[in-house]
Each structure stands twice: as C-alpha cells, then as structure tokens.
Design a protein around this motif. Structure first.
Motif, PDB file in Angstrom:
ATOM      1  N   ILE A   1      41.199  29.955  50.714  1.00 57.49           N
ATOM      2  CA  ILE A   1      40.084  30.711  51.362  1.00 57.49           C
ATOM      3  C   ILE A   1      40.701  32.263  51.458  1.00 57.49           C
ATOM      4  O   ILE A   1      40.114  33.246  51.358  1.00 57.49           O
ATOM      5  N   PHE A   2      41.983  32.378  51.913  1.00 54.40           N
ATOM      6  CA  PHE A   2      42.696  33.482  52.006  1.00 54.40           C
ATOM      7  C   PHE A   2      42.570  34.410  50.689  1.00 54.40           C
ATOM      8  O   PHE A   2      42.269  35.571  50.550  1.00 54.40           O
ATOM      9  N   ILE A   3      42.996  33.628  49.442  1.00 53.85           N
ATOM     10  CA  ILE A   3      43.081  34.408  48.301  1.00 53.85           C
ATOM     11  C   ILE A   3      41.615  34.766  47.840  1.00 53.85           C
ATOM     12  O   ILE A   3      41.413  35.883  47.299  1.00 53.85           O
ATOM     13  N   ALA A   4      40.703  33.880  48.125  1.00 52.80           N
ATOM     14  CA  ALA A   4      39.343  34.225  47.582  1.00 52.80           C
ATOM     15  C   ALA A   4      38.718  35.282  48.380  1.00 52.80           C
ATOM     16  O   ALA A   4      38.103  36.366  47.845  1.00 52.80           O
ATOM     17  N   THR A   5      39.275  35.399  49.707  1.00 55.32           N
ATOM     18  CA  THR A   5      38.541  36.635  50.379  1.00 55.32           C
ATOM     19  C   THR A   5      39.348  37.899  49.921  1.00 55.32           C
ATOM     20  O   THR A   5      38.785  38.968  49.788  1.00 55.32           O
ATOM     21  N   GLY A   6      40.864  37.799  49.544  1.00 58.36           N
ATOM     22  CA  GLY A   6      41.595  38.900  48.714  1.00 58.36           C
ATOM     23  C   GLY A   6      41.063  39.465  47.580  1.00 58.36           C
ATOM     24  O   GLY A   6      40.853  40.597  47.623  1.00 58.36           O
TER      25      GLY A   6
ATOM     26  N   ILE B   1      54.376  22.040  59.621  1.00 52.81           N
ATOM     27  CA  ILE B   1      54.319  22.762  58.099  1.00 52.81           C
ATOM     28  C   ILE B   1      53.147  23.199  57.636  1.00 52.81           C
ATOM     29  O   ILE B   1      53.137  24.453  57.126  1.00 52.81           O
ATOM     30  N   ILE B   2      51.787  22.570  58.053  1.00 51.85           N
ATOM     31  CA  ILE B   2      50.601  23.216  57.637  1.00 51.85           C
ATOM     32  C   ILE B   2      50.651  24.724  58.360  1.00 51.85           C
ATOM     33  O   ILE B   2      50.099  25.625  57.582  1.00 51.85           O
ATOM     34  N   LEU B   3      50.717  24.717  59.492  1.00 55.79           N
ATOM     35  CA  LEU B   3      50.514  25.925  60.193  1.00 55.79           C
ATOM     36  C   LEU B   3      51.221  27.197  59.591  1.00 55.79           C
ATOM     37  O   LEU B   3      51.205  28.179  59.568  1.00 55.79           O
ATOM     38  N   LEU B   4      52.645  26.616  59.467  1.00 54.38           N
ATOM     39  CA  LEU B   4      53.486  27.726  58.715  1.00 54.38           C
ATOM     40  C   LEU B   4      53.276  28.111  57.498  1.00 54.38           C
ATOM     41  O   LEU B   4      53.207  29.275  57.206  1.00 54.38           O
TER      42      LEU B   4
ATOM     43  N   SER C   1      50.887  32.195  54.010  1.00 56.64           N
ATOM     44  CA  SER C   1      49.998  32.511  52.974  1.00 56.64           C
ATOM     45  C   SER C   1      48.943  34.020  53.280  1.00 56.64           C
ATOM     46  O   SER C   1      48.898  34.742  52.502  1.00 56.64           O
ATOM     47  N   PHE C   2      48.794  33.864  54.844  1.00 53.42           N
ATOM     48  CA  PHE C   2      48.035  34.805  55.248  1.00 53.42           C
ATOM     49  C   PHE C   2      48.900  36.344  55.129  1.00 53.42           C
ATOM     50  O   PHE C   2      48.310  37.472  54.563  1.00 53.42           O
ATOM     51  N   ILE C   3      50.183  36.325  55.213  1.00 51.68           N
ATOM     52  CA  ILE C   3      50.884  37.252  54.948  1.00 51.68           C
ATOM     53  C   ILE C   3      50.966  37.855  53.588  1.00 51.68           C
ATOM     54  O   ILE C   3      51.181  39.209  53.112  1.00 51.68           O
ATOM     55  N   LEU C   4      51.132  36.991  52.803  1.00 51.31           N
ATOM     56  CA  LEU C   4      51.183  37.275  51.402  1.00 51.31           C
ATOM     57  C   LEU C   4      49.871  37.760  50.811  1.00 51.31           C
ATOM     58  O   LEU C   4      50.202  38.853  49.836  1.00 51.31           O
ATOM     59  N   VAL C   5      48.876  37.354  51.338  1.00 51.00           N
ATOM     60  CA  VAL C   5      47.588  38.129  50.939  1.00 51.00           C
ATOM     61  C   VAL C   5      47.460  39.410  51.400  1.00 51.00           C
ATOM     62  O   VAL C   5      46.931  40.348  50.782  1.00 51.00           O
ATOM     63  N   SER C   6      47.713  39.534  52.666  1.00 56.33           N
ATOM     64  CA  SER C   6      47.694  40.896  53.291  1.00 56.33           C
ATOM     65  C   SER C   6      48.784  42.036  52.464  1.00 56.33           C
ATOM     66  O   SER C   6      48.462  43.055  52.217  1.00 56.33           O
ATOM     67  N   ILE C   7      49.974  41.328  52.115  1.00 55.16           N
ATOM     68  CA  ILE C   7      50.792  42.239  51.471  1.00 55.16           C
ATOM     69  C   ILE C   7      50.153  42.488  50.011  1.00 55.16           C
ATOM     70  O   ILE C   7      50.202  43.734  49.489  1.00 55.16           O
TER      71      ILE C   7
END
Length: 360
Positions: free
Chosen positions: A206-211, A338-341, A346-352
C-alpha cells in the motif's frame, strides 16, 4: 467503461466534465476497490472455509504458525477482483500502459493461483515447481518487456533514471530488457517471500503503491516533470488509477488480514501485487526508486539468497531461518512487534524514495 459513457455525455453538457477528471476518477477507483473488497471479503472467507481452502503450514517453520493451519488462504482473489472491476470502470482503456499493467497483474495472479491450488491438492507447502513458476513468470514478463523495448528502443523509454543525479540518465540499450525483467519478476517473488506474517506484505505494498501514484502524477505533468528533472511520460496518467485501485483493495484486504488474520493472501495475491508494482516502476522509468521504496522486499529476498548461498558454499546458515522475518520469530520476537517494525521501516523507505525526487 464509465469513462466512455462520460465522454459521450460531455457532448450534451459540460457539467459532466468533472466525472472525467483524473483526481475524481482516482478517488473513485480507490473507493470502488475498497468497498468491493470489504463487501466480498466475508463471503470469500466463508466460502473458502467450507471448501477447506486453508493455509498449508511449513513443517520446518516456527511452531507458532501451526495454530494458523485452519485459516483460509488465496485471499488475493479478493484483491484481484476488486482491482480489475475498479480499473475497468474508472480507467481510460485506450491507454496502452493500463493494458501492460493488467497483463502482468492478471498473468502473475494466474500463476500464483496455480501455485496455491497445487499446495492445496497435494497438501504441502511447495506448490508449483520453482523452475516452472519462474518460466511462466518469465514468459509473461518478457512478452511485455520486448514490446516496450522495440517500441522505445534508444529513446527516453530505455534510459535509466538515477536518484540524486538529475543530469545522468544513461541509455541502457539491451540492458533495459535485463533490468526490466529483474524488476518485474524479482518484485513478484520478493513480495511473495515477504508474505509470511499477518499483514506483513500488504501494508508495504500500500505504501509503495501510494508512492508510485505520486510519481505517476509528477511524471505525467510536463511542468512538474521538467522542474524535478523527471522524464515526461504522458501515458503514466492512467497508472494513478491502477495504483489507487491497489491501495483501496489493499486496505480492504488488510481489514481481514491484520493480526490475527482471518484470511491469508496466498501466492495468487503476492505474485500479482509484486508484478504490478514492478511493471509500474518500469513504465515510470523508476526501477532504482522502487529498489529504495521497496527496501523491505529487497531485504527479505536478499536474506533468502544469502541463506541459500551460505549453506551451499560454506555449509552453515547465516540466519536461524529465512526469510529474515522468521529469523526474528525464532529469536523470540512477537509477531506483532516484527510486523509493526517492518511497517515503520517501509514507510520510512517510501518517504526517502519520494524525497530523492526533489534532490535530483
């Protein structure tokens, strides 16, 4: 299909123009896929339980997974149905990029369905033999890549966009075919490997598709693309509809897949979504950007490669178990932690990844 009707109605009244606006269609594609997945989800779960389409658990995996053996799988069918209906309603089907994406999305989904079906029939977690799975994925990918290459040979379409370097866009030539293949097939398999815990794969997707939807918008706008030194590709406008549909269907599926999961995605979902992200990145000329934004998938895939290579060459394992999320499970981490981490990373990487667009 809906767009064709609106174009017809615009001839009678300009008031209908709002319905053909990209933002309006993207919003509605998101809502359509979201509502469809939320609606059909309970019916699919109930139906799959009756048919005993349950997850096949690896015998050598973490013991905590044994309690999941009665959980239905192949929930990716929910995602595929939602995305396809949404796209058919809200996208301009005259756009060739939509069809390239649909072929990869549905083609990989069919391969994943066969893989899941074999697991259920033979009651083991191996499914489709690896070489046949890769062969089928390769055939579907190479057909689309060949069309893209011969239509855009030695043009902007076969150049490599490099993050952080605005004036460095090398012409790849035949290397384009190799890179596109690695991105599409590699992303499909990487998402598949990541899909091992409740909600672990769908949220990064979802994050990547948004990006990628944001990149699609920037790339399809001639002024914004020039300002950010991105290649201007007008056809990518409709990829926003595709990404919006994935986001909506993904959120709807997450409602049923979040811990404790009521249904699992299965290969039918993970392969189709991974393939879709891969082809969209290729069409946007953002293969390296996907490498950044999809860092979680890259880490998971690399952990498997390192594990297998180390065991075959040196005779010992680097991780307690691969993919790496199983390593942390065996170290005693809770599944939720693990899931939350991984979601946060993933959110940080998409933002970067999105930030690099401004840095070019």
């Amino acid at each position: 299909m809906f767009v064709l009707l609106i174009n017809y109605l615009i001839n009678f009244s300009s008031y209908f123009k709002i319905f053909s606006h990209l933002i309006f269609r993207a919003t509605n594609s998101f809502l359509t896929s979201l509502l469809i997945s939320l609606y059909i989800g309970p019916y699919l779960i109930s139906w799959f339980k009756k048919l005993q389409i349950n997850q096949i658990i690896r015998h050598d995996g973490p013991k905590s997974h044994l309690r999941k053996h009665n959980t239905p799988t192949m929930g990716g069918v929910m995602i595929i149905i939602s995305v396809l209906i949404s796209i058919l309603i809200w996208s301009r089907l005259s756009n060739i990029y939509i069809w390239y994406s649909l072929i990869i999305f549905t083609g990989f989904g069919i391969i994943g369905f066969i893989d899941d079906y074999r697991k259920l029939i033979y009651k083991n977690s191996k499914g489709l033999v690896a070489k046949w799975k890769y062969l089928c994925m390769s055939i579907v990918s190479i057909i689309i890549i060949a069309i893209l290459y011969f239509n855009g040979k030695n043009t902007l379409s076969t150049q490599l966009v490099v993050p952080f370097f605005k004036d460095f866009m090398p012409q790849l030539g035949l290397l384009y075919v190799f890179l596109a293949y690695i991105v599409i097939v590699g992303t499909g398999n990487a998402v598949n490997l990541t899909d091992g815990l409740d909600g672990l794969a769908i949220v990064p997707t979802i994050f990547i598709a948004t990006g990628l939807s944001i990149v699609s918008w920037l790339t399809s706008d001639i002024k914004l693309s020039q300002y950010l030194h991105l290649p201007y590709i007008s056809y990518t406008r409709e990829l926003i509809i595709f990404c919006s549909s994935i986001i909506g269907a993904g959120i709807g599926f997450l409602y049923f897949n979040i811990y404790p999961a009521k249904i699992f995605m299965g290969d039918v979902g993970s392969l189709s979504l991974g393939g879709a992200l891969g082809i969209i990145a290729v069409l946007l000329r953002q293969e390296l950007l996907l490498f950044i934004m999809g860092g979680i998938f890259v880490i998971e895939a690399c952990s498997v490669i390192l594990q297998v290579s180390s065991f075959k060459l040196l005779g010992h394992r680097i991780f307690l178990m691969a993919p790496i999320h199983h390593h942390y499970e065996l170290k005693g981490w809770s599944e939720q932690r693990i899931i939350l981490l991984f979601w946060i990373i993933s959110f940080i990487l998409v933002s970067i990844g999105l930030a690099t667009l401004k840095m070019r």
